[in-house]
Design a protein around this motif. Structure first.
Motif, PDB file in Angstrom:
ATOM      1  N   GLN A   2       0.815  -1.210   0.232  1.00  0.00           N
ATOM      2  CA  GLN A   2       0.075   0.096   0.131  1.00  0.00           C
ATOM      3  C   GLN A   2       0.885   1.203  -0.125  1.00  0.00           C
ATOM      4  O   GLN A   2       1.900   1.418   0.898  1.00  0.00           O
ATOM      5  CB  GLN A   2      -1.068   0.198   1.114  1.00  0.00           C
ATOM      6  CG  GLN A   2      -1.774  -1.209   1.250  1.00  0.00           C
ATOM      7  CD  GLN A   2      -2.976  -0.747   0.048  1.00  0.00           C
ATOM      8  OE1 GLN A   2      -3.401   0.318  -0.075  1.00  0.00           O
ATOM      9  NE2 GLN A   2      -3.254  -1.725  -0.553  1.00  0.00           N
ATOM     10  N   HIS A   3       0.588   2.218  -0.989  1.00  0.00           N
ATOM     11  CA  HIS A   3       1.220   3.328  -1.161  1.00  0.00           C
ATOM     12  C   HIS A   3       0.360   4.452  -1.263  1.00  0.00           C
ATOM     13  O   HIS A   3      -0.309   4.507  -2.378  1.00  0.00           O
ATOM     14  CB  HIS A   3       2.486   3.416  -2.025  1.00  0.00           C
ATOM     15  CG  HIS A   3       3.324   4.533  -2.199  1.00  0.00           C
ATOM     16  ND1 HIS A   3       3.818   5.214  -0.961  1.00  0.00           N
ATOM     17  CD2 HIS A   3       3.268   5.293  -3.166  1.00  0.00           C
ATOM     18  CE1 HIS A   3       4.554   6.217  -1.692  1.00  0.00           C
ATOM     19  NE2 HIS A   3       4.224   6.461  -2.800  1.00  0.00           N
ATOM     20  N   GLN A   4       0.146   5.466  -0.670  1.00  0.00           N
ATOM     21  CA  GLN A   4      -0.755   6.626  -0.853  1.00  0.00           C
ATOM     22  C   GLN A   4      -2.351   6.304  -1.183  1.00  0.00           C
ATOM     23  O   GLN A   4      -2.720   6.516  -2.136  1.00  0.00           O
ATOM     24  CB  GLN A   4      -0.302   7.578  -1.949  1.00  0.00           C
ATOM     25  CG  GLN A   4       1.068   8.280  -1.596  1.00  0.00           C
ATOM     26  CD  GLN A   4       1.727   9.061  -2.659  1.00  0.00           C
ATOM     27  OE1 GLN A   4       1.390   9.002  -3.857  1.00  0.00           O
ATOM     28  NE2 GLN A   4       2.680  10.077  -2.351  1.00  0.00           N
ATOM     29  N   GLY A   5      -2.552   5.171  -0.187  1.00  0.00           N
ATOM     30  CA  GLY A   5      -3.989   4.630  -0.592  1.00  0.00           C
ATOM     31  C   GLY A   5      -4.117   3.842  -1.511  1.00  0.00           C
ATOM     32  O   GLY A   5      -5.283   3.641  -1.801  1.00  0.00           O
ATOM     33  N   GLU A   6      -3.165   3.372  -2.415  1.00  0.00           N
ATOM     34  CA  GLU A   6      -3.413   2.604  -3.633  1.00  0.00           C
ATOM     35  C   GLU A   6      -2.491   1.210  -3.336  1.00  0.00           C
ATOM     36  O   GLU A   6      -1.322   1.254  -2.737  1.00  0.00           O
ATOM     37  CB  GLU A   6      -2.806   3.144  -4.744  1.00  0.00           C
ATOM     38  CG  GLU A   6      -3.947   4.410  -5.460  1.00  0.00           C
ATOM     39  CD  GLU A   6      -3.347   4.764  -6.470  1.00  0.00           C
ATOM     40  OE1 GLU A   6      -3.220   3.988  -7.559  1.00  0.00           O
ATOM     41  OE2 GLU A   6      -2.855   6.020  -6.772  1.00  0.00           O
TER      42      GLU A   6
END
Length: 129
Positions: free
Chosen positions: A11-15
């Protein structure tokens, strides 16, 4: 058509992303960068320190000619690979760490500093979908 995305577990920046890819340029490294044996141990240690499962032994070889002579190496890991290319004349290294399991950039930097003591390091962290 349904697209399965369970394999995108980072998960990175909500994605959701498939992998984390760290690109490192390390300039002015110490004499360890010239040693096949040292760089073999560098790859093993890097994999262990960032908590990856090594798949087989590393491969490290010197080739090229003239100002382009250097080492290339790869350590396969169960979640992808750690690989580098070096330049003997300038003692520079170009390192890629790619994994679908997260790792800490600071740990990569710590191992790099301990083994090669570069005078300059630049990094770029990408998240691959």
């Amino acid at each position: 058509m349904q697209v399965l995305t369970e394999y995108r577990r980072i998960q990175h920046q909500g994605e959701a992303h498939y992998g984390q890819h760290l690109l490192v340029t390390a300039l002015g490294c110490n004499e360890n960068i010239l040693s096949i044996e040292s760089m073999y141990h560098f790859l093993q240690n890097m994999a262990d320190e960032i908590d990856m499962v090594r798949y087989g032994p590393p491969i490290v070889a010197r080739f090229g000619g003239g100002i382009e002579t250097g080492l290339s190496g790869v350590q396969l890991i169960e979640t992808s690979a750690i690989m580098f290319h070096t330049n003997d004349a300038h003692r520079d290294m170009y390192l890629d760490v790619f994994s679908c399991k997260t790792f800490e950039e600071s740990t990569v930097r710590k191992v790099l500093d301990e083994f090669l003591a570069p005078t300059s390091v630049k990094t770029e962290l990408l998240y691959r979908k």
